[in-house]
Design a protein around this motif. Structure first.
Motif, PDB file in Angstrom:
ATOM      1  N   ARG A   1       0.037  -1.200  -0.133  1.00 41.61           N
ATOM      2  CA  ARG A   1       0.328   0.313  -0.117  1.00 41.61           C
ATOM      3  C   ARG A   1       0.908   0.987  -0.234  1.00 41.61           C
ATOM      4  NH1 ARG A   1      -5.017  -0.957  -1.734  1.00 41.61           N
ATOM      5  NH2 ARG A   1      -5.580  -3.483  -0.890  1.00 41.61           N
ATOM      6  N   THR A   2       2.240   0.888  -0.093  1.00 41.69           N
ATOM      7  CA  THR A   2       3.044   2.459   0.159  1.00 41.69           C
ATOM      8  C   THR A   2       3.990   2.039  -1.302  1.00 41.69           C
ATOM      9  OG1 THR A   2       4.556   1.751   1.406  1.00 41.69           O
ATOM     10  CG2 THR A   2       2.590   2.005   2.345  1.00 41.69           C
ATOM     11  N   ARG A   3       4.266   3.725  -1.230  1.00 42.38           N
ATOM     12  CA  ARG A   3       5.128   4.544  -2.389  1.00 42.38           C
ATOM     13  C   ARG A   3       6.594   3.111  -1.734  1.00 42.38           C
ATOM     14  NH1 ARG A   3       6.815  10.122  -3.601  1.00 42.38           N
ATOM     15  NH2 ARG A   3       4.553  10.400  -4.905  1.00 42.38           N
ATOM     16  N   PHE A   4       6.887   3.265  -0.481  1.00 40.29           N
ATOM     17  CA  PHE A   4       8.458   2.310  -0.516  1.00 40.29           C
ATOM     18  C   PHE A   4       8.160   1.070  -1.087  1.00 40.29           C
ATOM     19  CE2 PHE A   4      11.201   0.685   2.030  1.00 40.29           C
ATOM     20  CZ  PHE A   4      12.029   1.232   2.181  1.00 40.29           C
ATOM     21  N   GLY A   5       7.371   0.010  -0.797  1.00 38.57           N
ATOM     22  CA  GLY A   5       7.262  -0.771  -0.365  1.00 38.57           C
ATOM     23  C   GLY A   5       7.161  -0.831  -2.485  1.00 38.57           C
ATOM     24  N   ASN A   6       6.382  -0.425  -3.313  1.00 38.77           N
ATOM     25  CA  ASN A   6       6.515  -0.041  -4.635  1.00 38.77           C
ATOM     26  C   ASN A   6       8.102  -0.183  -5.118  1.00 38.77           C
ATOM     27  OD1 ASN A   6       4.272  -0.613  -5.279  1.00 38.77           O
ATOM     28  ND2 ASN A   6       2.949   1.576  -5.411  1.00 38.77           N
ATOM     29  N   TRP A   7       8.927   0.850  -4.283  1.00 37.63           N
ATOM     30  CA  TRP A   7      10.226   1.062  -4.516  1.00 37.63           C
ATOM     31  C   TRP A   7      11.332  -0.384  -4.314  1.00 37.63           C
ATOM     32  CZ3 TRP A   7      11.474   6.719  -1.547  1.00 37.63           C
ATOM     33  CH2 TRP A   7      10.881   7.396  -2.361  1.00 37.63           C
ATOM     34  N   ILE A   8      10.665  -1.112  -3.084  1.00 38.23           N
ATOM     35  CA  ILE A   8      11.343  -2.334  -2.392  1.00 38.23           C
ATOM     36  C   ILE A   8      11.259  -3.702  -3.927  1.00 38.23           C
ATOM     37  CG2 ILE A   8      11.597  -4.840  -1.233  1.00 38.23           C
ATOM     38  CD1 ILE A   8      10.585  -2.684   1.643  1.00 38.23           C
ATOM     39  N   LEU A   9       9.955  -3.380  -4.501  1.00 36.84           N
ATOM     40  CA  LEU A   9       9.678  -4.270  -5.800  1.00 36.84           C
ATOM     41  C   LEU A   9      10.863  -3.896  -6.876  1.00 36.84           C
ATOM     42  CD1 LEU A   9       6.045  -5.063  -4.846  1.00 36.84           C
ATOM     43  CD2 LEU A   9       7.258  -6.784  -4.884  1.00 36.84           C
ATOM     44  N   SER A  10      10.386  -3.271  -7.026  1.00 39.66           N
ATOM     45  CA  SER A  10      11.020  -2.299  -8.265  1.00 39.66           C
ATOM     46  C   SER A  10      12.958  -2.221  -8.447  1.00 39.66           C
ATOM     47  CB  SER A  10      11.239  -1.750  -7.923  1.00 39.66           C
ATOM     48  OG  SER A  10       9.711  -0.328  -8.576  1.00 39.66           O
ATOM     49  N   ALA A  11      13.429  -2.560  -7.042  1.00 35.92           N
ATOM     50  CA  ALA A  11      15.302  -2.239  -6.744  1.00 35.92           C
ATOM     51  C   ALA A  11      14.942  -3.502  -6.625  1.00 35.92           C
ATOM     52  CB  ALA A  11      15.059  -1.926  -4.945  1.00 35.92           C
ATOM     53  N   GLY A  12      14.331  -4.893  -6.233  1.00 29.79           N
ATOM     54  CA  GLY A  12      14.507  -6.253  -6.718  1.00 29.79           C
ATOM     55  C   GLY A  12      14.503  -6.503  -7.790  1.00 29.79           C
ATOM     56  N   GLY A  13      13.893  -6.455  -8.307  1.00 32.01           N
ATOM     57  CA  GLY A  13      13.310  -6.623  -9.448  1.00 32.01           C
ATOM     58  C   GLY A  13      13.895  -5.783 -10.824  1.00 32.01           C
ATOM     59  N   ASN A  14      14.541  -5.123 -11.436  1.00 41.46           N
ATOM     60  CA  ASN A  14      15.168  -4.220 -12.093  1.00 41.46           C
ATOM     61  C   ASN A  14      16.179  -3.119 -11.121  1.00 41.46           C
ATOM     62  OD1 ASN A  14      17.204  -3.382 -14.192  1.00 41.46           O
ATOM     63  ND2 ASN A  14      16.191  -4.039 -15.816  1.00 41.46           N
ATOM     64  N   ALA A  15      16.954  -3.089 -10.777  1.00 39.77           N
ATOM     65  CA  ALA A  15      17.662  -1.719  -9.804  1.00 39.77           C
ATOM     66  C   ALA A  15      18.370  -0.705 -10.490  1.00 39.77           C
ATOM     67  CB  ALA A  15      18.918  -2.560  -8.865  1.00 39.77           C
ATOM     68  N   GLU A  16      18.321  -0.738 -12.040  1.00 35.05           N
ATOM     69  CA  GLU A  16      19.178  -0.256 -13.025  1.00 35.05           C
ATOM     70  C   GLU A  16      17.721   0.635 -13.169  1.00 35.05           C
ATOM     71  OE1 GLU A  16      22.104   1.592 -13.558  1.00 35.05           O
ATOM     72  OE2 GLU A  16      22.597   0.155 -12.236  1.00 35.05           O
ATOM     73  N   ALA A  17      16.657  -0.322 -14.024  1.00 35.89           N
ATOM     74  CA  ALA A  17      15.302   0.572 -14.571  1.00 35.89           C
ATOM     75  C   ALA A  17      14.596   1.617 -13.918  1.00 35.89           C
ATOM     76  CB  ALA A  17      14.728  -1.201 -14.722  1.00 35.89           C
ATOM     77  N   ALA A  18      14.956   0.810 -12.322  1.00 40.19           N
ATOM     78  CA  ALA A  18      14.234   1.396 -11.166  1.00 40.19           C
ATOM     79  C   ALA A  18      15.335   3.171 -10.925  1.00 40.19           C
ATOM     80  CB  ALA A  18      14.483   0.835 -10.012  1.00 40.19           C
ATOM     81  N   ARG A  19      16.207   2.885 -10.607  1.00 47.55           N
ATOM     82  CA  ARG A  19      17.630   4.113 -10.852  1.00 47.55           C
ATOM     83  C   ARG A  19      16.450   5.442 -11.802  1.00 47.55           C
ATOM     84  NH1 ARG A  19      21.533   1.107  -9.614  1.00 47.55           N
ATOM     85  NH2 ARG A  19      22.323   1.136  -7.800  1.00 47.55           N
ATOM     86  N   ASN A  20      16.201   5.146 -13.020  1.00 48.62           N
ATOM     87  CA  ASN A  20      16.356   5.953 -13.974  1.00 48.62           C
ATOM     88  C   ASN A  20      15.231   6.120 -13.948  1.00 48.62           C
ATOM     89  OD1 ASN A  20      18.649   5.317 -15.654  1.00 48.62           O
ATOM     90  ND2 ASN A  20      17.533   3.355 -16.673  1.00 48.62           N
ATOM     91  N   VAL A  21      14.299   5.664 -12.784  1.00 45.91           N
ATOM     92  CA  VAL A  21      12.651   6.524 -13.160  1.00 45.91           C
ATOM     93  C   VAL A  21      12.705   6.882 -12.168  1.00 45.91           C
ATOM     94  CG1 VAL A  21      11.368   4.402 -14.851  1.00 45.91           C
ATOM     95  CG2 VAL A  21      12.019   3.844 -12.005  1.00 45.91           C
ATOM     96  N   GLY A  22      13.981   7.311 -10.927  1.00 46.04           N
ATOM     97  CA  GLY A  22      14.008   8.111 -10.348  1.00 46.04           C
ATOM     98  C   GLY A  22      13.568   7.222  -8.692  1.00 46.04           C
ATOM     99  N   VAL A  23      13.788   5.841  -8.731  1.00 42.32           N
ATOM    100  CA  VAL A  23      13.424   5.126  -6.785  1.00 42.32           C
ATOM    101  C   VAL A  23      14.880   5.398  -6.529  1.00 42.32           C
ATOM    102  CG1 VAL A  23      12.813   3.058  -6.704  1.00 42.32           C
ATOM    103  CG2 VAL A  23      12.053   3.669  -8.004  1.00 42.32           C
ATOM    104  N   PRO A  24      15.599   5.509  -5.486  1.00 44.45           N
ATOM    105  CA  PRO A  24      16.291   6.322  -4.572  1.00 44.45           C
ATOM    106  C   PRO A  24      16.766   4.407  -4.440  1.00 44.45           C
ATOM    107  CG  PRO A  24      14.477   6.510  -3.089  1.00 44.45           C
ATOM    108  CD  PRO A  24      14.100   6.167  -4.396  1.00 44.45           C
ATOM    109  N   VAL A  25      17.583   3.793  -5.064  1.00 40.66           N
ATOM    110  CA  VAL A  25      17.331   2.758  -4.851  1.00 40.66           C
ATOM    111  C   VAL A  25      18.264   2.403  -3.029  1.00 40.66           C
ATOM    112  CG1 VAL A  25      18.465   0.078  -5.983  1.00 40.66           C
ATOM    113  CG2 VAL A  25      16.620   1.311  -7.433  1.00 40.66           C
TER     114      VAL A  25
END
Length: 350
Positions: free
Chosen positions: A213-237
């Motif tokens: 339910r939180t943005r941080f949770g989406n960041w966790i999933l993104s960081a684990g799924g594809n860290a580089e792609a997550a960084r490119n969209v602004g996730v503080p991996v």
């Protein structure tokens, strides 16, 4: 003019198909089935020996709670794409820190516990920063932390106390505060359910809310799924991963504090190999070793399976040596089941 509607049977088929797709995308599905199966097995072979009693339920829930607190934190870290092998040593280090501060330096135990939490958070922070800065696998970094922490804990505890175990902590100032928070129990139907179960359920609920339910949770999933792609969209991996390492260290501190309060002593070897069992519980719960997929509920169910088997073996009178055989087999089966569910989930999304 009347509108044309689908036949009732078609509606039911659509609902069933939608429900099936949602179920197949849930990582904890296999663990839920495993927990039900394990409970049925021990209910049949040990039901008349105490497994089905309230006290029997309390016993396996207590065992599950210690592991569950660790497994939920480990699950979030695994979803974020990392491992922490130092949490077992952190349990011993946190407990020894509290005991030494209280028994040798006269620090009230509640304050000593807060200081130990600070130490744990610092260790988690260092682990996370080392993984980010060196770009070495977290397996290697935290394996090194495991040995460093264990060695320092044993050496420093022996220097200050002359031994590796410190007892009679219930006689020290501040113990009652810890007992109220971590060592109590809830009487239900003549059985006592330890407060550690409440901590376990609360942490599982909070972790599930964060993940889903939180943005941080989406960041966790993104960081684990594809860290580089997550960084490119602004996730503080980097920040996400360091925070998760700190969370696992805090979970180890909580387990150490609960155990210290319950048994009224500290042991430098406490927590040995708990890191591996926690990872096994997380994997049994549907969390992928490759990251980016999993759930806190699944890890909690994995811990529940562990607790039921651990205590069920005792109630059934089975040789405890078989328990490690079960752990190894469950790990292999869980990975196979998780891969199957992941493949079905990917097909269901198409």
């Amino acid at each position: 003019m009347t509108s044309r509607t689908l036949p009732k049977t078609s509606d039911e088929r659509l609902v069933e198909a939608g429900l099936l797709k949602r179920l197949l995308t849930r990582p904890e599905l296999g663990a839920l089935g495993g927990a039900i199966l394990v409970w049925i097995i021990f209910a049949v072979i040990a039901g008349n020996r105490g497994f089905l009693t309230l006290q029997g339920t309390a016993s396996y829930l207590e065992v599950s709670s210690y592991l569950g607190i660790l497994a939920v934190a480990i699950a979030l870290l695994m979803i974020g794409g990392e491992f922490d092998l130092s949490i077992g040593s952190m349990i011993g280090a946190a407990g020894a820190t509290i005991a030494v501060l209280g028994s040798v330096f006269g620090v009230p135990l509640w304050l000593a516990s807060l200081i130990a939490l600070g130490v744990a958070l610092l260790v988690g922070f260092i682990n996370g920063v080392m993984v980010i800065r060196t770009k070495l696998p977290s397996f290697i970094i935290t394996l090194g932390s495991l040995f460093i922490l264990r060695g320092l804990t044993i050496a420093l505890t022996r220097i200050f106390t002359g031994r590796t175990q410190v007892g009679s902590l219930d006689q020290l100032e501040g113990y009652e505060v810890l007992r109220l928070l971590f060592g109590g129990s809830i009487p239900i139907g003549g059985a006592n359910f330890p407060v550690s179960i409440v901590w376990w359920l609360a942490i599982t609920a909070v972790a599930t809310w964060v993940l889903m339910r939180t943005r941080f949770g989406n960041w966790i999933l993104s960081a684990g799924g594809n860290a580089e792609a997550a960084r490119n969209v602004g996730v503080p991996v980097s920040r996400v991963k360091v925070t998760l390492f700190m969370a696992t260290a805090a979970a180890a501190w909580l387990v150490a504090t609960i155990q210290l309060t319950v048994v009224k002593s500290a042991d430098t070897l406490r927590g040995t190999q708990q890191e591996f069992i926690a990872i096994i519980a997380a994997v049994i719960g549907g969390n992928l070793l490759t990251g980016g997929y999993g759930s806190a509920v699944g890890a909690a169910l994995g811990a529940l399976i562990f607790g039921m088997v651990r205590q069920g073996i005792v109630y059934a009178g089975i040789d405890a040596d078989w328990f490690q055989v079960f752990l190894g087999a469950m790990l292999i089966v869980a990975v196979l089941v998780n891969n199957f569910i992941r493949d079905r989930a990917e097909k269901a999304r198409r």
